[in-house]
Design a protein around this motif. Structure first.
Motif, PDB file in Angstrom:
ATOM      1  N   GLN A  71       0.828  -1.207   0.000  1.00 29.14           N
ATOM      2  CA  GLN A  71       0.000   0.000   0.000  1.00 29.14           C
ATOM      3  C   GLN A  71       0.862   1.257   0.000  1.00 29.14           C
ATOM      4  O   GLN A  71       1.899   1.317   0.669  1.00 29.14           O
ATOM      5  N   SER A  72       0.426   2.267  -0.748  1.00 28.85           N
ATOM      6  CA  SER A  72       1.108   3.562  -0.760  1.00 28.85           C
ATOM      7  C   SER A  72       1.109   4.178   0.623  1.00 28.85           C
ATOM      8  O   SER A  72       0.234   3.903   1.453  1.00 28.85           O
ATOM      9  N   GLY A  73       2.079   5.045   0.865  1.00 25.20           N
ATOM     10  CA  GLY A  73       2.111   5.777   2.123  1.00 25.20           C
ATOM     11  C   GLY A  73       1.150   6.952   2.103  1.00 25.20           C
ATOM     12  O   GLY A  73       0.729   7.415   1.030  1.00 25.20           O
ATOM     13  N   PRO A  74       0.792   7.476   3.265  1.00 25.68           N
ATOM     14  CA  PRO A  74      -0.114   8.625   3.330  1.00 25.68           C
ATOM     15  C   PRO A  74       0.615   9.915   2.960  1.00 25.68           C
ATOM     16  O   PRO A  74       1.837  10.009   3.100  1.00 25.68           O
ATOM     17  N   PRO A  75      -0.106  10.927   2.483  1.00 21.91           N
ATOM     18  CA  PRO A  75       0.544  12.210   2.186  1.00 21.91           C
ATOM     19  C   PRO A  75       1.039  12.871   3.467  1.00 21.91           C
ATOM     20  O   PRO A  75       0.425  12.741   4.527  1.00 21.91           O
ATOM     21  N   LEU A  76       2.171  13.541   3.369  1.00 23.87           N
ATOM     22  CA  LEU A  76       2.706  14.253   4.529  1.00 23.87           C
ATOM     23  C   LEU A  76       1.826  15.458   4.844  1.00 23.87           C
ATOM     24  O   LEU A  76       1.323  16.132   3.951  1.00 23.87           O
ATOM     25  N   SER A  77       1.646  15.730   6.118  1.00 30.69           N
ATOM     26  CA  SER A  77       0.827  16.856   6.567  1.00 30.69           C
ATOM     27  C   SER A  77       1.744  18.001   6.995  1.00 30.69           C
ATOM     28  O   SER A  77       2.459  17.896   7.997  1.00 30.69           O
ATOM     29  N   TRP A  78       1.721  19.075   6.233  1.00 30.34           N
ATOM     30  CA  TRP A  78       2.611  20.201   6.477  1.00 30.34           C
ATOM     31  C   TRP A  78       1.920  21.270   7.319  1.00 30.34           C
ATOM     32  O   TRP A  78       0.718  21.486   7.226  1.00 30.34           O
ATOM     33  N   GLY A  79       2.714  21.978   8.075  1.00 31.93           N
ATOM     34  CA  GLY A  79       2.208  23.117   8.829  1.00 31.93           C
ATOM     35  C   GLY A  79       2.350  24.395   8.003  1.00 31.93           C
ATOM     36  O   GLY A  79       2.502  24.359   6.780  1.00 31.93           O
ATOM     37  N   ASN A  80       2.319  25.511   8.674  1.00 28.55           N
ATOM     38  CA  ASN A  80       2.441  26.812   8.013  1.00 28.55           C
ATOM     39  C   ASN A  80       3.929  27.121   7.838  1.00 28.55           C
ATOM     40  O   ASN A  80       4.534  27.867   8.602  1.00 28.55           O
ATOM     41  N   VAL A  81       4.528  26.516   6.814  1.00 20.80           N
ATOM     42  CA  VAL A  81       5.976  26.586   6.622  1.00 20.80           C
ATOM     43  C   VAL A  81       6.327  27.516   5.464  1.00 20.80           C
ATOM     44  O   VAL A  81       5.483  27.856   4.633  1.00 20.80           O
ATOM     45  N   VAL A  82       7.600  27.904   5.417  1.00 18.89           N
ATOM     46  CA  VAL A  82       8.115  28.705   4.306  1.00 18.89           C
ATOM     47  C   VAL A  82       8.898  27.773   3.395  1.00 18.89           C
ATOM     48  O   VAL A  82      10.055  27.434   3.661  1.00 18.89           O
ATOM     49  N   TYR A  83       8.252  27.321   2.309  1.00 19.78           N
ATOM     50  CA  TYR A  83       8.864  26.410   1.347  1.00 19.78           C
ATOM     51  C   TYR A  83       9.428  27.233   0.205  1.00 19.78           C
ATOM     52  O   TYR A  83       8.724  28.043  -0.403  1.00 19.78           O
ATOM     53  N   LEU A  84      10.698  27.016  -0.121  1.00 21.63           N
ATOM     54  CA  LEU A  84      11.383  27.831  -1.114  1.00 21.63           C
ATOM     55  C   LEU A  84      11.158  27.353  -2.545  1.00 21.63           C
ATOM     56  O   LEU A  84      11.555  28.047  -3.486  1.00 21.63           O
ATOM     57  N   GLY A  85      10.566  26.156  -2.716  1.00 21.28           N
ATOM     58  CA  GLY A  85      10.125  25.729  -4.034  1.00 21.28           C
ATOM     59  C   GLY A  85      11.001  24.744  -4.772  1.00 21.28           C
ATOM     60  O   GLY A  85      10.640  24.305  -5.860  1.00 21.28           O
ATOM     61  N   GLY A  86      12.157  24.374  -4.225  1.00 22.31           N
ATOM     62  CA  GLY A  86      13.038  23.444  -4.914  1.00 22.31           C
ATOM     63  C   GLY A  86      12.644  21.994  -4.679  1.00 22.31           C
ATOM     64  O   GLY A  86      11.770  21.681  -3.869  1.00 22.31           O
ATOM     65  N   PRO A  87      13.287  21.070  -5.410  1.00 22.50           N
ATOM     66  CA  PRO A  87      12.976  19.637  -5.240  1.00 22.50           C
ATOM     67  C   PRO A  87      13.399  19.144  -3.859  1.00 22.50           C
ATOM     68  O   PRO A  87      14.447  19.537  -3.340  1.00 22.50           O
ATOM     69  N   LEU A  88      12.578  18.273  -3.272  1.00 24.84           N
ATOM     70  CA  LEU A  88      12.858  17.779  -1.923  1.00 24.84           C
ATOM     71  C   LEU A  88      13.677  16.482  -1.932  1.00 24.84           C
ATOM     72  O   LEU A  88      14.319  16.171  -0.925  1.00 24.84           O
ATOM     73  N   HIS A  89      13.614  15.719  -3.016  1.00 23.14           N
ATOM     74  CA  HIS A  89      14.329  14.433  -3.077  1.00 23.14           C
ATOM     75  C   HIS A  89      13.985  13.576  -1.855  1.00 23.14           C
ATOM     76  O   HIS A  89      14.867  13.064  -1.164  1.00 23.14           O
ATOM     77  N   LEU A  90      12.701  13.417  -1.618  1.00 22.52           N
ATOM     78  CA  LEU A  90      12.230  12.698  -0.440  1.00 22.52           C
ATOM     79  C   LEU A  90      12.561  11.210  -0.524  1.00 22.52           C
ATOM     80  O   LEU A  90      12.317  10.560  -1.534  1.00 22.52           O
ATOM     81  N   ASN A  91      13.128  10.676   0.547  1.00 27.31           N
ATOM     82  CA  ASN A  91      13.401   9.239   0.685  1.00 27.31           C
ATOM     83  C   ASN A  91      12.858   8.802   2.042  1.00 27.31           C
ATOM     84  O   ASN A  91      13.482   9.049   3.076  1.00 27.31           O
ATOM     85  N   THR A  92      11.694   8.158   2.038  1.00 27.73           N
ATOM     86  CA  THR A  92      11.012   7.827   3.296  1.00 27.73           C
ATOM     87  C   THR A  92      11.644   6.648   4.039  1.00 27.73           C
ATOM     88  O   THR A  92      11.153   6.271   5.098  1.00 27.73           O
ATOM     89  N   ARG A  93      12.730   6.089   3.522  1.00 30.03           N
ATOM     90  CA  ARG A  93      13.424   5.003   4.206  1.00 30.03           C
ATOM     91  C   ARG A  93      14.846   5.410   4.604  1.00 30.03           C
ATOM     92  O   ARG A  93      15.662   4.556   4.962  1.00 30.03           O
ATOM     93  N   GLU A  94      15.104   6.709   4.570  1.00 33.41           N
ATOM     94  CA  GLU A  94      16.399   7.228   4.992  1.00 33.41           C
ATOM     95  C   GLU A  94      16.356   7.531   6.496  1.00 33.41           C
ATOM     96  O   GLU A  94      15.590   8.387   6.933  1.00 33.41           O
TER      97      GLU A  94
END
Length: 199
Positions: A71-94
């Motif tokens: 099964q796919s993982g759930p979407p991450l729930s973000w708060g009121n953050v300042v995201y600069l817009g670049g790629p995150l390169h997310l690795n959920t097993r790191e």
């Protein structure tokens, strides 16, 4: 199942005139379940004589079952953050360093927004937590004596291959553990043996 769940149940900003439309926190786009049971042919195992009866006693009446879940993982729930817009390169097993590029967020406490009009959605389908990859299995034997006494011996294993499901990374930019995965969301391998008799 291949699906998408969208919810519109809360305001992103108190001054908004309509609810925020975003991917649900319970959205799991890919959900695969495979279940199977194989029952050894009870009547064909054994034979005549002592050896045949022994084989029947040891091997007859067994059934192996398994249920596999991917099964796919759930979407991450973000708060009121300042995201600069670049790629995150997310690795959920790191688990040895931040699971995504934390430099794509403003982490300065003085720069954190307050009483602002938020535009960054609370969830985003591009970034999800760890997937579930799990197999539960059991081996059971039915026992019958003169049709009046029956019983079962069952051996069960949950998460047989002990695949971890890691928790979501820390999503608070001002935290010293921002981006780090520090726990597990799933259960480790569990095994149990049970027996019962009916008469």
């Amino acid at each position: 199942t291949w699906s998408k769940s969208i919810e519109q149940t809360s305001l992103l900003n108190p001054s908004d005139t309509s609810y925020e439309k975003h991917v649900s926190t319970e959205d799991y786009p890919h959900h695969l379940v495979i279940s199977s049971t194989y029952k050894l042919p009870y009547a064909s195992i054994g034979g005549s004589g002592f050896v045949g009866h022994l084989k029947h006693a040891l091997l007859g009446g067994w059934a192996a079952s398994g249920t596999y879940l991917l099964q796919s993982g759930p979407p991450l729930s973000w708060g009121n953050v300042v995201y600069l817009g670049g790629p995150l390169h997310l690795n959920t097993r790191e688990t040895n360093k931040p699971a995504f590029d934390i430099t794509q967020f403003d982490r300065n406490s003085a720069d954190q927004p307050s009483d602002n009009i938020r535009t960054f959605h609370s969830t985003d389908g591009r970034w999800r937590g760890d997937k579930t990859n799990n197999l539960d299995a059991s081996l059971a034997r039915q026992i019958s004596y003169h049709d009046r006494i029956t019983g079962e011996l069952r051996i069960e294993a949950f998460n047989l291959f002990n695949h971890p499901v890691f928790s979501n990374p820390n999503l608070t930019p001002t935290s010293s553990s921002f981006g780090l995965i520090t726990g597990q969301a799933g259960e480790s391998r569990t095994m149990q043996v049970s027996a019962h008799i009916r008469f």
